[in-house]
Write a protein that holds these residues in place. Structure first.
Motif, PDB file in Angstrom:
ATOM      1  N   LEU A 125      -6.958   3.827   8.139  1.00 54.71           N
ATOM      2  CA  LEU A 125      -7.211   4.755   7.034  1.00 54.71           C
ATOM      3  C   LEU A 125      -7.578   4.003   5.771  1.00 54.71           C
ATOM      4  CD1 LEU A 125      -7.129   7.639   5.850  1.00 54.71           C
ATOM      5  CD2 LEU A 125      -4.687   7.282   5.415  1.00 54.71           C
ATOM      6  N   HIS A 126      -6.887   2.909   5.482  1.00 50.89           N
ATOM      7  CA  HIS A 126      -7.193   2.135   4.281  1.00 50.89           C
ATOM      8  C   HIS A 126      -8.631   1.620   4.303  1.00 50.89           C
ATOM      9  CE1 HIS A 126      -2.722   1.166   3.151  1.00 50.89           C
ATOM     10  NE2 HIS A 126      -3.079   2.402   2.883  1.00 50.89           N
ATOM     11  N   ALA A 127      -9.112   1.222   5.468  1.00 55.63           N
ATOM     12  CA  ALA A 127     -10.497   0.759   5.556  1.00 55.63           C
ATOM     13  C   ALA A 127     -11.466   1.888   5.203  1.00 55.63           C
ATOM     14  CB  ALA A 127     -10.785   0.237   6.964  1.00 55.63           C
ATOM     15  N   LEU A 128     -11.206   3.083   5.698  1.00 55.86           N
ATOM     16  CA  LEU A 128     -12.052   4.229   5.368  1.00 55.86           C
ATOM     17  C   LEU A 128     -11.981   4.547   3.879  1.00 55.86           C
ATOM     18  CD1 LEU A 128     -11.283   6.625   8.373  1.00 55.86           C
ATOM     19  CD2 LEU A 128     -13.308   5.183   8.046  1.00 55.86           C
ATOM     20  N   MET A 129     -10.785   4.499   3.316  1.00 58.17           N
ATOM     21  CA  MET A 129     -10.622   4.781   1.894  1.00 58.17           C
ATOM     22  C   MET A 129     -11.361   3.759   1.047  1.00 58.17           C
ATOM     23  SD  MET A 129      -6.582   5.857   2.091  1.00 58.17           S
ATOM     24  CE  MET A 129      -6.281   5.785   0.331  1.00 58.17           C
ATOM     25  N   GLU A 130     -11.295   2.496   1.430  1.00 56.39           N
ATOM     26  CA  GLU A 130     -12.015   1.454   0.691  1.00 56.39           C
ATOM     27  C   GLU A 130     -13.518   1.694   0.730  1.00 56.39           C
ATOM     28  OE1 GLU A 130     -10.660  -2.146   2.486  1.00 56.39           O
ATOM     29  OE2 GLU A 130      -8.614  -1.927   1.685  1.00 56.39           O
ATOM     30  N   GLY A 131     -13.973   2.366   1.776  1.00 55.44           N
ATOM     31  CA  GLY A 131     -15.382   2.705   1.884  1.00 55.44           C
ATOM     32  C   GLY A 131     -15.766   3.940   1.096  1.00 55.44           C
ATOM     33  N   GLY A 132     -14.820   4.594   0.451  1.00 56.72           N
ATOM     34  CA  GLY A 132     -15.127   5.748  -0.385  1.00 56.72           C
ATOM     35  C   GLY A 132     -14.701   7.089   0.171  1.00 56.72           C
ATOM     36  N   VAL A 133     -14.010   7.084   1.304  1.00 54.38           N
ATOM     37  CA  VAL A 133     -13.589   8.342   1.910  1.00 54.38           C
ATOM     38  C   VAL A 133     -12.384   8.904   1.160  1.00 54.38           C
ATOM     39  CG1 VAL A 133     -12.615   9.387   3.991  1.00 54.38           C
ATOM     40  CG2 VAL A 133     -14.523   7.784   4.175  1.00 54.38           C
ATOM     41  N   THR A 134     -12.456  10.182   0.810  1.00 60.16           N
ATOM     42  CA  THR A 134     -11.340  10.850   0.143  1.00 60.16           C
ATOM     43  C   THR A 134     -10.748  11.972   0.998  1.00 60.16           C
ATOM     44  OG1 THR A 134     -12.942  12.235  -1.035  1.00 60.16           O
ATOM     45  CG2 THR A 134     -12.088  10.301  -2.210  1.00 60.16           C
ATOM     46  N   THR A 135     -11.453  12.375   2.048  1.00 57.37           N
ATOM     47  CA  THR A 135     -10.949  13.362   2.998  1.00 57.37           C
ATOM     48  C   THR A 135     -11.220  12.853   4.410  1.00 57.37           C
ATOM     49  OG1 THR A 135     -11.285  15.252   1.519  1.00 57.37           O
ATOM     50  CG2 THR A 135     -11.167  15.721   3.880  1.00 57.37           C
ATOM     51  N   VAL A 136     -10.185  12.873   5.251  1.00 56.81           N
ATOM     52  CA  VAL A 136     -10.313  12.395   6.625  1.00 56.81           C
ATOM     53  C   VAL A 136      -9.743  13.440   7.573  1.00 56.81           C
ATOM     54  CG1 VAL A 136      -9.764  10.556   8.274  1.00 56.81           C
ATOM     55  CG2 VAL A 136     -10.011  10.012   5.847  1.00 56.81           C
TER      56      VAL A 136
END
Length: 405
Positions: A125-136
């Motif tokens: 999840l942290h990797a996705l968030m670092e990429g700019g994701v705010t909803t998963v």
């Protein structure tokens, strides 16, 4: 007085206008208060408003926070061995029939503790968030009994409480058949358990906002999916479907009959399915990571989807076997390079159309008054760079509910 005023930026609101499909405001500003957008417009139009904090972005581009609308983020183990098997010529079906595939991850997931599942999912999840994701969106599907499926959804929900991100839970009990229920009465009993036990239990607990299924020759038949979808509707949950990934089982048409939020994969989609999706308002979620990892040759019919007027979303499909992908920028590049989307379509695919695929377009996916202030600030010269760079780093600034996160 507002909480924040974001200035000196170019904004892609994702609110389509004639001749301006991404709703771009050059030299713009955004007002934020109480975690929500209160106003967006030209910088000069907002110059008279006061805020407790003014954030000057130095001419950066701002988009809505990215929405990853199809993931299988909570699981145990990996399936790195299958990568080698595929390089040796094994197909998805070959691996599944040999006891690999989803069944392998089910075993590893059942063997992992809740803490292990939570912490491994958090790293992804942290990797996705670092990429700019705010909803998963996070699907279950690696438990295959009521307690195990609910455990996965509880893990997903717990992570959402602990991290500055919106987690959307999806019940995917009809992901694969348990080893002991491959055929006959046992198979029928498993489908019945999904419909009569799992879906009501998950709905009562509020652990999922939709129900998904995998309609394919190696998974569930259209008739079995109908039983699952009927139960979902009876329990007030909208549906989604893994459809037409390996063959055309007319899953898209089935999804459309149930007004599904989305039909996902769609490499083998036919024209009847595309027309049905358009009429039903069902979003096409394309998953280039799985196409790439499986070394598939048949691409989803993007022109057909465009011609039919079907909204196109894209997602990582992060999972251990067929899309071990954690970079949303790479997904946008793949969607352009492999599937022929324009950069503008790729950006819409991870913002407003991804929000539509989750039934959340009223809340996220665009920058307009009343919506959650989930934003990405990109240090790029042109917006099209988001579909251009291969695996570029994430945004210079990621905001969730108006706060840097």
């Amino acid at each position: 007085m507002w909480d924040r005023l974001i200035t000196d930026c170019h904004v892609a609101t994702m609110v389509a206008q004639p001749g301006n499909p991404l709703g771009i405001f050059p030299n713009a500003a955004i007002g934020i208060d109480g975690g929500r957008i209160v106003r967006v417009g030209k910088r000069t139009e907002l110059a008279g408003f006061r805020a407790r904090e003014v954030v000057a972005c130095g001419g950066a581009w701002i988009t809505p926070g990215l929405v990853d609308c199809h993931t299988h983020l909570v699981f145990g183990g990996t399936r790195a061995n299958e990568h080698a098997m595929r390089r040796a010529g094994a197909t998805y079906e070959d691996i599944a029939k040999a006891g690999g595939g989803i069944a392998s991850t089910v075993g590893a997931t059942r063997a992992a503790s809740a803490d292990q599942l939570r912490e491994s999912a958090r790293r992804r999840l942290h990797a996705l968030m670092e990429g700019g994701v705010t909803t998963v969106e996070i699907k279950s599907g690696y438990g295959l009994d009521t307690a195990a499926e609910m455990r996965l959804l509880n893990v997903a929900k717990a992570i959402g409480r602990e991290e500055p991100v919106r987690i959307v839970g999806t019940l995917l009990a009809a992901h694969a058949l348990p080893a002991e229920a491959k055929e006959g009465a046992a198979r029928d009993a498993y489908v019945k358990m999904i419909a009569e036990e799992m879906i009501p239990a998950v709905a009562r607990a509020g652990l999922a906002t939709s129900v998904d299924a995998f309609c394919e020759t190696i998974a569930f038949t259209a008739q079995e999916v109908e039983k699952v979808f009927t139960a979902a509707r009876a329990n007030g949950l909208p549906v989604r479907l893994h459809a037409e990934q390996l063959s055309n089982q007319k899953g898209a048409e089935l999804a459309a009959r149930y007004k599904a939020l989305s039909a996902d994969h769609l490499e083998h989609l036919g024209s009847a399915g595309a027309r049905a999706m358009a009429a039903a308002g069902t979003v096409a979620v394309l998953l280039p990571g799985a196409f790439y990892a499986l070394n598939e040759k048949k691409k989803p019919p993007v022109d057909m989807l465009r011609d039919a007027g079907v909204p196109i979303a894209i997602a990582t499909d992060c999972n251990p076997g067929t899309s071990p992908l954690l970079n949303p920028q790479l997904v946008m590049n793949m969607a352009c390079t492999l599937f022929g989307l324009t950069p503008e379509e790729a950006i819409a695919g991870m913002t407003i159309n991804a929000a539509r695929a989750l039934g959340l377009a009223h809340e996220i996916g665009s920058i307009e008054a009343g919506k959650a202030a989930d934003l990405c600030v990109w240090q790029i010269d042109e917006l099209s760079e988001l579909g251009y760079w291969i695996g570029m780093p994430g945004p210079a600034r990621r905001m969730f509910a108006g706060q840097d996160a």
